[in-house]
Design an enzyme around this catalytic site. Structure first.
Site, PDB file in Angstrom:
ATOM      1  N   GLU A 165     -40.642  65.735 -20.631  1.00 18.03           N
ATOM      2  CA  GLU A 165     -41.366  64.734 -19.660  1.00 18.03           C
ATOM      3  C   GLU A 165     -40.344  63.748 -19.190  1.00 18.03           C
ATOM      4  OE1 GLU A 165     -43.309  61.732 -17.856  1.00 18.03           O
ATOM      5  OE2 GLU A 165     -44.113  61.521 -19.977  1.00 18.03           O
TER       6      GLU A 165
ATOM      7  N   CYS B  38     -42.798  55.685 -16.270  1.00 13.26           N
ATOM      8  CA  CYS B  38     -42.329  56.721 -15.846  1.00 13.26           C
ATOM      9  C   CYS B  38     -42.990  57.289 -14.456  1.00 13.26           C
ATOM     10  CB  CYS B  38     -42.088  57.970 -16.748  1.00 13.26           C
ATOM     11  SG  CYS B  38     -43.406  58.579 -17.524  1.00 13.26           S
TER      12      CYS B  38
END
Length: 402
Positions: free
Chosen positions: A222, A256
């Protein structure tokens, strides 16, 4: 002498990781299929650790950040994980049931079942920006699936890592779950895990993938990226600004999935700027206040200062969003800014920002937006503000994100 002591500590940490891995591997081979009751018990133990130690966890995260808004730690990390654990326990028995599958005519006399098998020992590498959520989320899934797990937390999360290591050692045997403070990422990712979960930057992700490849370890990555946001001309600019600036500024932009840059119709740019200035000043009237999170470390703080200075030197218009706010070099409090009139040669448009800077670009036709996004690295998120289904579909189905 100091160098010798440091090398000895590194060797001990590396050997500790290998020792725990061997313990977990042996335990998995002895009992590869934990029962429903065992899995539920392990999940309940995880829930209790988080619930019983909420304030201590918040304090540890705050120490790691220098300052981290307590409400953010609870709302964005602890509460979602506890809710996820409870939801997992509700669904677990159904997930564990074998599922029937059709049989090919070639094997018409047989029967097919899909049986969800535990993989074995799962390695979890978590980042510093959401250190609890991005460690405990994968752990919840690993335990539900009947796996053992080892967790390597970021170097910037060592107060939290030590706290959790202590609490986990009281609740679990280390052949089931172990948190390993002090272990280097390189030593951890080279272990022959049955699966590895990594959250972090693309550069480190490549290194983890290379290490895992030697053991043919499957890896779930990820990674971050420059996630664009588009306000279409049919959407209320003030409402969009309210939603966007909330998600941009939680954790001081160190997320993020945070909106990384904005496309707004040329005629509505100033309207967005004024809306953002008004609502951010209301939400964060003083950036030295406890409600506003610090930048994680000196290196990241200086990088953001350099990014802002680079943009201004190359012709960008800088818009402070909190009147009379100043940079706090001691607490690493970085006031939020919009960056207008950006160009591709600016640092702010070349790298993931990971902070409270928000470039605003303009467009006159959606095809301009699509061309810009598709000519760059695939973003992690892609945010569209429009009530027009045709415009939504045009943007979503002309681009790839995730």
């Amino acid at each position: 002498m100091a160098q010798t002591a440091q090398l000895r500590r590194i060797e001990v940490a590396e050997n500790e990781a290998q020792r725990v891995f061997q313990l977990q591997r042996a335990a998995y081979l002895r009992a590869p299929y934990p029962s429903f009751e065992e899995r539920k018990q392990r999940l309940t133990a995880l829930e209790r650790i988080l619930v019983d130690n909420t304030e201590a966890i918040v304090e540890a995260i705050q120490q790691d950040f220098g300052h981290r808004c307590a409400e953010e730690s609870k709302i964005l990390e602890i509460f979602p994980i506890v809710d996820g654990i409870r939801d997992t326990k509700r669904r677990l028995r159904k997930w564990m049931k074998p599922q029937k599958r059709h049989v090919s005519v070639v094997f018409a006399t047989g029967q097919n079942r899909l049986l969800a098998q535990p993989k074995g020992v799962v390695g979890i590498v978590s980042p510093w920006n959401y250190p609890l959520f991005l460690a405990m989320g994968p752990l919840t899934s690993a335990l539900a699936a009947g796996n053992r797990a080892m967790i390597k937390m970021a170097a910037n999360s060592q107060n939290l890592a030590r706290l959790l290591a202590s609490k986990f050692s009281e609740a679990y045997d280390e052949d089931t779950v172990a948190i390993l403070p002090g272990v280097r990422a390189g030593d951890f990712s080279t272990l022959p895990f049955d699966h590895m979960c990594f959250t972090g930057s693309a550069d480190v992700g490549r290194t983890v993938m290379r290490s895992a490849a030697d053991n043919l370890t499957p890896v779930t990555l990820e990674l971050g990226g420059k996630s664009p946001t588009i306000i279409c001309d049919d959407f209320d600019v003030a409402e969009a600004a309210s939603r966007i600036m909330y998600s941009k500024l939680i954790n001081a932009g160190q997320t993020c999935l945070a909106p990384d840059y904005l496309f707004v119709p040329t005629s509505k740019r100033q309207q967005f700027v004024e809306a953002a200035k008004k609502l951010v000043a209301e939400r964060y009237p003083e950036t030295n206040d406890p409600s506003y999170t610090s930048i994680i470390d000196e290196k990241s703080y200086r990088r953001l200062r350099m990014t802002l200075e680079d943009a201004e030197a190359k012709g960008a218009t800088i818009v402070p969003l909190v009147p009379d706010s100043s940079f706090n070099d001691v607490m690493r409090k970085f006031p939020p800014h919009l960056v207008l009139d950006v160009t591709d040669d600016m640092m702010v448009m070349q790298e993931e920002i990971f902070g409270p800077l928000y470039p605003v670009m303009t467009y006159d036709d959606l095809d301009e937006v699509i061309k810009y996004v598709t000519n760059r690295d695939r973003p992690l998120g892609f945010y569209v503000f429009s009530k027009d289904k045709a415009k939504q579909d045009k943007l979503i189905y002309s681009t790839i994100s995730g």
